[in-house]
Design a protein around this motif. Structure first.
Motif, short mmCIF file in Angstrom:
data_model
loop_
_atom_site.label_atom_id
_atom_site.label_comp_id
_atom_site.label_asym_id
_atom_site.label_seq_id
_atom_site.Cartn_x
_atom_site.Cartn_y
_atom_site.Cartn_z
N PRO A 138 17.06 14.73 -4.92
CA PRO A 138 16.41 14.30 -3.68
C PRO A 138 15.37 13.21 -3.90
O PRO A 138 15.23 12.29 -3.09
N GLU A 139 14.63 13.28 -5.03
CA GLU A 139 13.59 12.28 -5.29
C GLU A 139 14.16 10.90 -5.62
O GLU A 139 13.43 9.91 -5.63
N ALA A 140 15.48 10.84 -5.89
CA ALA A 140 16.12 9.55 -6.20
C ALA A 140 16.64 8.84 -4.97
O ALA A 140 17.17 7.73 -5.08
N ALA A 141 16.50 9.43 -3.80
CA ALA A 141 17.00 8.79 -2.58
C ALA A 141 16.29 7.47 -2.35
O ALA A 141 15.07 7.37 -2.52
N ALA A 168 15.02 7.21 -12.32
CA ALA A 168 15.23 6.08 -13.22
C ALA A 168 15.24 4.75 -12.48
O ALA A 168 14.83 3.73 -13.02
N PHE A 169 15.68 4.74 -11.20
CA PHE A 169 15.84 3.45 -10.53
C PHE A 169 14.49 2.78 -10.28
O PHE A 169 14.43 1.58 -10.05
N ALA A 170 13.38 3.53 -10.35
CA ALA A 170 12.08 2.94 -10.07
C ALA A 170 11.71 1.90 -11.11
O ALA A 170 10.93 0.99 -10.83
N GLN A 171 12.22 2.03 -12.33
CA GLN A 171 11.88 1.07 -13.38
C GLN A 171 12.88 -0.06 -13.51
O GLN A 171 12.71 -0.97 -14.31
N LYS A 172 13.96 -0.06 -12.75
CA LYS A 172 14.99 -1.07 -12.91
C LYS A 172 14.57 -2.38 -12.27
O LYS A 172 13.98 -2.40 -11.20
#
Length: 522
Positions: free
Chosen positions: A79-82, A25-29
């Motif tokens: 892991p992908e959210a690191a 989710a952080f990729a779109q923030k």
């Protein structure tokens, strides 16, 4: 060195394996506003805060504060959210979920080119398993996290291993190559095992510098806060077989402190070959650390095997020219422990090397009785001779060495490889004196190890009480470089006896100085 990914970034690789839905989710923030950041500004900020009353952290919201132990076990970071997982950097940063034991939220920030932005986390960054999945709001913002985890390809270039974690109060743990987690460090200890309650300062906020491409060191900063003190910390983390963590701590005191603990280490010692055995256990040893080591400025080395005593024990080692001190794990083979799960033979040793003048003081060792190997019962730290006063500031800089840290092959002094103890007197003979005890200490390598068996080095043995009834030194025939020192001592009615021994010859010291505290159940 081969980079972890060459033709594509880790973010691209994960997307290829998991599909576009794997992007966290952080990729779109949208990027949060940046604020200027520097270590000097953090030091000044914490000095100002020390002049203000202590403000406890805000409590977690209802959902987070209500998590049970079983709930917490069902949560993991994706892991992908690191952070930096989408790059070719050698480090990634992730967070620990708040809740359960971790009720005080911590704020994380990223620093790029002298500007800081919050590293915001949400429930979308974590996996919630089993029945917990339906109870968690989707992609809900978290007001803070429990702590920070940094990964790095420590053991293989294609796998990002855990390198260092900060979790709970001011606790943190690091690893050298080939290590598994063992003892912990703290940013600071206050009034540890004194008459009153111990105070536990906490790291309330972190700033992590985004490393340059190709960099193999990471810099992060932390704000420390408690009712008695504030602090500004800088950590420079350099991974390797001996992972080095350079710590620069600036402390400002709100209130006087009875005893300050600098560079505190916390570990577990259950039993080993020198213990008076109280446990029915198939393993020969169980401990995260087996000795306190002190390196003096003149090259002398003190080695004090740890104890699980019948009552709380305190030891102070006054050192005017301290070079290093720490807790070590010297036995490094699987047969020493016979524990394939815990892998105690892989636990790191940690040595503390002062980098500025600490002034007069002492290394303090606290040993606490325990009947459980899950309890940390060993504490070691540097205690300054003068206690800090309200309004005072202090600066301590030191380097931490995390790793196996074996004795140097070129060391001149022979080192202690084992300490054993048992009933005193001749073996196999009925005990006639219950106060008689035997200590057997093996030394190896160094100049002593090169001496043939027909030489005559001198054992220097002292005892603070009791009577030394026998001291014998001989070379062990089947161990070419090993000498064995056998000490028989009649403890009489002394409740505690301090023993010291080293080997001398040819007008010089030939070995480390072995120290032991015999705490008797009398």
């Amino acid at each position: 060195m081969i980079t972890p990914k060459i033709e594509m970034t880790r973010r691209q690789a994960l997307a290829a394996m998991l599909g576009s839905a794997a992007y966290p989710a952080f990729a779109q923030k949208a990027a949060a506003p940046a604020t200027p950041f520097s270590f000097d500004a953090l030091i000044a900020q914490m000095q100002v805060r020390a002049a203000e009353p202590y403000a406890p952290p805000a409590p977690l919201d209802t959902f987070l504060s209500g998590l049970t132990y079983d709930d917490y076990r069902k949560i993991s970071f994706r892991p992908e959210a690191a952070r930096w997982a989408e790059t070719d950097l050698f480090f990634t940063a992730s967070a620990f979920h708040p809740g359960w034991l971790f009720q005080e939220p911590v704020v994380l920030n990223e620093v790029v080119a002298g500007e800081a932005r919050p590293l915001a986390f949400s429930t979308g960054d974590f996996a919630y398993r089993q029945d917990l999945a339906g109870k968690v709001p989707a992609d809900a913002a978290l007001s803070g996290v429990a702590g920070l985890k940094i990964r790095y390809p420590l053991n293989r270039p294609d796998i990002f291993d855990e390198l260092i974690t900060f979790l709970g109060a001011s606790y943190f743990r690091a690893l050298g190559r080939g290590n598994s987690y063992g003892l912990s460090a703290r940013g600071l200890s206050i009034n540890t095992w004194l008459d009153g309650p111990e105070e536990f300062p906490r790291f309330s906020e972190f700033w992590v510098e985004r490393p340059e491409e190709g960099a193999h060191s990471l810099v992060l900063y932390a704000a420390l806060d408690s009712p008695s003190v504030t602090g500004a910390y800088r950590f420079v983390i350099s991974p390797g077989a001996d992972t080095q963590v350079d710590v620069d701590a600036h402390l400002s005191f709100r209130a006087p402190v009875a005893q300050l603990g600098i560079a505190p280490l916390t570990s577990m010692y259950y039993f080993s070959e020198h213990s008076e055995r109280r446990f029915d256990d198939y393993r020969p040893q169980v401990h995260d650390s087996d000795a306190l080591m002190i390196l003096r400025g003149d090259g002398d080395v003190l080695l004090r095997p740890l104890n699980n005593p019948p009552r709380v024990s305190n030891s102070y080692f006054s050192e005017a020219g301290l070079a290093q001190f720490g807790l070590i794990q010297r036995d490094r083979a699987y047969p020493d422990y016979q524990d394939a799960g815990a892998r105690y033979h892989d636990r790191p040793s940690v040595m503390i090397e002062p980098l500025n003048a600490w002034g007069p003081g002492a290394v303090r060792l606290v040993e606490i009785p325990t009947d459980l190997e899950i309890e940390d019962n060993i504490v070691a730290f540097w205690a300054p001779e003068t206690a800090p006063l309200a309004g005072e500031t202090r600066h301590y800089a030191y380097r931490m060495h995390w790793g196996a840290l074996p004795p140097a092959p070129e060391a001149v002094l022979a080192h202690v490889i084992s300490t054993r103890s048992g009933v005193g007197g001749p073996s196999g003979v009925p005990v006639s004196n219950p106060n008689l005890r035997k200590f057997v200490v093996d030394f190896t390598a160094g100049a002593l190890g090169t001496l043939p068996g027909d030489t005559d080095p001198t054992p220097i043995v002292t005892a603070s009480a009791g009577i030394l009834s026998g001291v014998v030194l001989h070379r062990v025939d089947d161990a070419a470089a090993t000498w064995r020192l056998i000490i028989d001592i009649d403890g009489q009615d002394a409740p505690l006896i301090e023993l010291s021994a080293h080997i001398a010859g040819f007008n010089r010291k030939l070995s480390e100085t072995w120290l032991f505290q015999w705490v008797r159940s009398v």
